[in-house]
Design a protein around this motif. Structure first.
Motif, PDB file in Angstrom:
ATOM      1  N   ARG A   1       0.755  -1.216   0.246  1.00 43.84           N
ATOM      2  CA  ARG A   1       0.019  -0.476   0.115  1.00 43.84           C
ATOM      3  C   ARG A   1       0.889   1.224  -0.168  1.00 43.84           C
ATOM      4  O   ARG A   1       1.862   1.878   0.246  1.00 43.84           O
ATOM      5  CB  ARG A   1      -0.905  -0.334   1.056  1.00 43.84           C
ATOM      6  N   PRO A   2       0.863   2.518  -0.395  1.00 40.99           N
ATOM      7  CA  PRO A   2      -0.944   2.511  -1.226  1.00 40.99           C
ATOM      8  C   PRO A   2      -1.093   2.286  -2.540  1.00 40.99           C
ATOM      9  O   PRO A   2       0.266   2.148  -3.324  1.00 40.99           O
ATOM     10  CB  PRO A   2      -0.488   4.320  -0.439  1.00 40.99           C
TER      11      PRO A   2
ATOM     12  N   CYS B   1     -10.283   1.358   0.409  1.00 40.56           N
ATOM     13  CA  CYS B   1     -10.384   3.475   0.332  1.00 40.56           C
ATOM     14  C   CYS B   1     -10.248   4.203  -0.575  1.00 40.56           C
ATOM     15  O   CYS B   1     -10.253   5.121  -0.535  1.00 40.56           O
ATOM     16  CB  CYS B   1      -9.121   3.518   1.400  1.00 40.56           C
TER      17      CYS B   1
ATOM     18  N   CYS C   1      -5.852   3.216   8.010  1.00 46.52           N
ATOM     19  CA  CYS C   1      -4.823   1.311   7.802  1.00 46.52           C
ATOM     20  C   CYS C   1      -3.426   1.764   8.880  1.00 46.52           C
ATOM     21  O   CYS C   1      -2.630   1.301   8.940  1.00 46.52           O
ATOM     22  CB  CYS C   1      -4.748   0.873   7.109  1.00 46.52           C
TER      23      CYS C   1
ATOM     24  N   VAL D   1      -1.054   3.374   7.009  1.00 50.72           N
ATOM     25  CA  VAL D   1      -0.298   3.701   5.756  1.00 50.72           C
ATOM     26  C   VAL D   1       0.477   4.847   5.003  1.00 50.72           C
ATOM     27  O   VAL D   1       1.448   5.271   4.989  1.00 50.72           O
ATOM     28  CB  VAL D   1       0.107   2.679   4.734  1.00 50.72           C
ATOM     29  N   CYS D   2      -0.478   5.782   4.711  1.00 47.34           N
ATOM     30  CA  CYS D   2      -0.254   7.037   4.378  1.00 47.34           C
ATOM     31  C   CYS D   2       0.115   7.982   5.088  1.00 47.34           C
ATOM     32  O   CYS D   2       1.559   8.704   4.934  1.00 47.34           O
ATOM     33  CB  CYS D   2      -1.098   7.618   3.411  1.00 47.34           C
TER      34      CYS D   2
HETATM   35  S1  SF4 Z   1      -4.050   5.380   5.152  1.00 51.27           S
HETATM   36 FE1  SF4 Z   1      -6.011   5.755   4.220  1.00 51.27          FE
HETATM   37  S2  SF4 Z   1      -5.995   5.602   2.223  1.00 51.27           S
HETATM   38 FE2  SF4 Z   1      -4.142   5.109   2.873  1.00 51.27          FE
HETATM   39  S3  SF4 Z   1      -3.923   3.057   2.550  1.00 51.27           S
HETATM   40 FE3  SF4 Z   1      -4.707   2.834   4.130  1.00 51.27          FE
HETATM   41  S4  SF4 Z   1      -6.890   2.925   4.347  1.00 51.27           S
HETATM   42 FE4  SF4 Z   1      -6.405   3.826   2.284  1.00 51.27          FE
END
Ligand code: SF4
Length: 647
Positions: A288-289, A607, A615, A617-618
């Motif tokens: 991800r992402p 998402c 989650c 990651v971002c």
């Molecule tokens: S942080 Fe939010 S937008 Fe980014 S991958 Fe996770 S769920 Fe998706």
């Protein structure tokens, strides 16, 4: 100092081994550079046989990225089959690269790409053949830095003793940064030797050097903590994310094998990452992402890749290709461009909906139909909720019926066995579903001449997924379920005859589970298995369950743990996991919540199309999802005359 080719010695052995052509190199796309004109030299290894390793995209991309640097040289090496291994030992021929047949020990870096943990024993064979000490601690300044990458490097703890460093995540930019560090260290006269070089790598905060971390254990065998033993080494090592795939349009010059390989096609990765959230899928979680490659870059890559390689097959790859925001335009654009030529286009079709069939139809305009594969993964609605695979039986039947009525006569269905909370009935429902597929398909196709293949893989709980805490099922339970399923499929002979059944038995999955979620103590098991002759563990004809069980029983009790402790034991929330100091960006609390949600059969949306579900990651990786549409078209849509089939 120049390094001599070992080919004269190797050549004499080749008539005595199977498939000698795999060791000779010289493929279209291969690069041989002047050793003395370069300053940093990489040997890249895919630790499996040439036929599996050559098509590997990761290795091909890094090979090209590195060789584009004027002062850098990269060559490839693969695992040699046991027949050649024995002869090489007998005649003192070292592990060599296939490009210029240089000894691997002469390189600055031996970079290994681990798609699966079952390649670990092959790494030990290569190190031994190369004359590189197996233990990182025993290596000197003249030995290469042994560097692990690929998905398995998200928990490299079982091989922590054997590697010097690991890179988590995307490699394109990482290999150039590592090269820069080595170049500078060499230019300075190698100050501080190997230790200083490793320290410089570790200080980047995104290269993991296991020797700089100590692991403490609790009396019950669990990990108490993993802490750096050097002051300027980070507590957590972060993964790499290449954000702009358009800036890295590789491979541009794909390798064209001389010997037979598992894939002979030009593969373009159309996006990286996946947010569908299948809870068993490590690839989806750790990449991800989502980052899409633009339609125009994909078109350009296909054009240039085909022109360079002469391949006649193109694969549009990703974890779920039909999810690319411009996949419709991409497929119709490419189909139009290559209509009437002998180029066939395909995308892995795992998404269970009719849209996939529209795309497959578009791509088969040339008259060549690739197989259709759908992956419901779980047999019952209940288990599909547990794993977050949002497909109803109705969806599946409707999709497959559309396929049969659109002219397909054969579809493949992928499932898993051994999933958390799975019962016998969840697995038996795979058989009932297959019966329904054939019944509905016969009506839709108007003929009895249709087939479906049910393919079952073993579930392996992987690090950095919501199932990282899950207990594994015992192989004998898995095997009993697979047997019951076979009987269920054949309980109606007329329907059963139309259903193919392929499965992996439970034993290799259990060992993969040991290696996936193991810690540093598992390294002793890998070493023991290898000493007893373990090689090519990903190949059923070479894999020996007995050897693994025996070795685990010899080694693990000395640490107060056993094979069950690593595999069939459920972990608690508070437990320190061996990979907790390796940061995939996923928030551990979110993963735990998703694990709890799976037990209550709660489904999590994607998402890409719904709001962010945090989650982690971002924000933690300072990244964002990147999807289209760009509004661009696949221009110019001119027919490619050179590939046109004469009529
Ligand atoms: S942080 Fe939010 S937008 Fe980014 S991958 Fe996770 S769920 Fe998706």
């Amino acid at each position: 100092m120049s390094v001599r080719s070992v080919f004269p010695q190797l050549e004499q052995l080749l008539p005595r081994v199977s498939k000698p052509i795999q060791y000779v190199g010289g493929e279209l796309g291969a690069v041989v550079k002047d050793w003395d004109a370069t300053t940093v030299r990489w040997a890249l290894m895919y630790p499996d046989a040439y036929e599996v390793g050559l098509p590997n995209q990761g290795v091909q991309i890094l090979y090209e990225v590195l060789n584009e640097q004027p002062d850098v040289l990269a060559e490839r090496t693969y695992a040699v089959w046991p027949d050649l291994e024995a002869l090489m030992k007998e005649h003192g021929v070292p592990q060599f690269t296939v490009d210029a047949h240089r000894p691997v020990k002469a390189f600055d870096v031996l970079g290994l790409s681990f798609a699966t943990e079952l390649g670990y024993t092959n790494m030990l064979s290569a190190l031994e053949l190369a004359g590189i000490p197996l233990d990182s601690a025993d290596r000197g300044d003249d030995d290469p830095i042994v560097l692990a990458g690929g998905h398995a490097s998200f928990n490299p703890e079982p091989i922590a003793d054997f590697i010097d460093a690991a890179v988590l995540g995307d490699g394109e930019e990482a290999v150039l940064e590592i090269t820069g560090i080595i170049r500078e260290w060499k230019a300075e006269g190698r100050p501080g030797g190997r230790d200083e070089l490793l320290l410089r790598l570790a200080r980047t905060e995104s290269i993991y050097v296991p020797r700089f971390y100590d692991v403490d254990y609790l009396p019950d065998g669990r990990i108490q903590r993993v802490v750096p033993n050097r002051p300027d080494v980070p507590f957590r090592v972060a993964k790499r994310t290449t954000m702009d795939l358009d800036a890295w349009p590789y491979p541009k010059k794909p390798l064209v094998p001389l010997a037979e390989t598992v894939h002979e096609r030009y593969a373009v990765e159309i996006f990286r990452g996946c947010t569908r959230g299948c809870r068993f899928c490590q690839a989806g979680m750790i990449t991800r992402p989502v980052r899409e490659r633009s339609i125009t870059t994909v078109g350009q890559m296909v054009k240039e890749g085909l022109e360079f390689s002469g391949f006649r097959e193109v694969g549009l790859l990703s974890l779920s290709s039909a999810d690319h925001s411009e996949i419709g335009d991409m497929c119709s654009g490419l189909a139009e461009q290559y209509e009437g030529t002998n180029v066939s286009l395909s995308l892995p079709s795992t998404r269970v909906d009719a849209f996939n069939i529209d795309l497959a139809q578009e791509l088969s305009r040339n008259g060549r139909r690739t197989g259709l594969t759908f992956a419901p993964e779980g047999g019952s609605e209940r288990i599909r909720k547990v794993i977050n695979k949002m497909v109803t039986e109705e969806d599946l039947i409707r999709t497959v019926v559309t396929a049969y009525s659109s002219g397909w006569r054969q579809v493949k269905l992928y499932f898993m066995c051994g999933l958390p909370t799975e019962t016998d009935d969840d697995v038996l429902q795979i058989g009932r579903m297959a019966h329904e597929v054939i019944k509905a398909g016969r009506i839709a196709a108007g003929t009895k001449d249709i087939r479906c293949t049910v393919s079952i893989g073993g579930f392996v709980p992987k690090p950095h997924t919501p199932f990282q805490w899950a207990p594994m099922e015992r192989p004998e339970v898995i095997d009993a379920r697979l047997k019951m399923l076979k009987e269920e499929i054949n309980s109606d002979r007329s329907l059963g005859r139309a259903i193919g059944y392929r499965y992996h038995d439970g034993e290799p999955s259990l060992i993969e589970g040991l290696l996936s979620r193991g810690d540093r103590r598992v390294g002793a098991v890998i070493r023991r298995v290898w000493e007893k002759g373990g090689r090519f563990d990903g190949w059923s004809e070479h894999f020996s369950y007995a050897r693994w069980i025996e070795s685990a029983a010899e080694v693990l009790p000395g640490f107060g743990v056993d094979l069950d402790w690593f595999t069939t034991r459920e972990r608690e929330q508070a437990e320190v996991l061996p990979w907790d100091h390796l940061d995939s960006g996923l928030d551990k609390d979110w993963l735990w919540q998703d694990w709890q949600d799976s037990m209550s059969e709660y489904e999590q949306d994607d998402c890409r199309w719904t709001p962010c579900f945090d989650c982690g990651v971002c924000p933690s990786m300072d990244t964002e999802i990147q999807i289209g549409p760009t509004g661009k078209k696949l221009l110019p849509l001119t027919p490619v005359n050179s590939l046109r089939v004469p009529v």
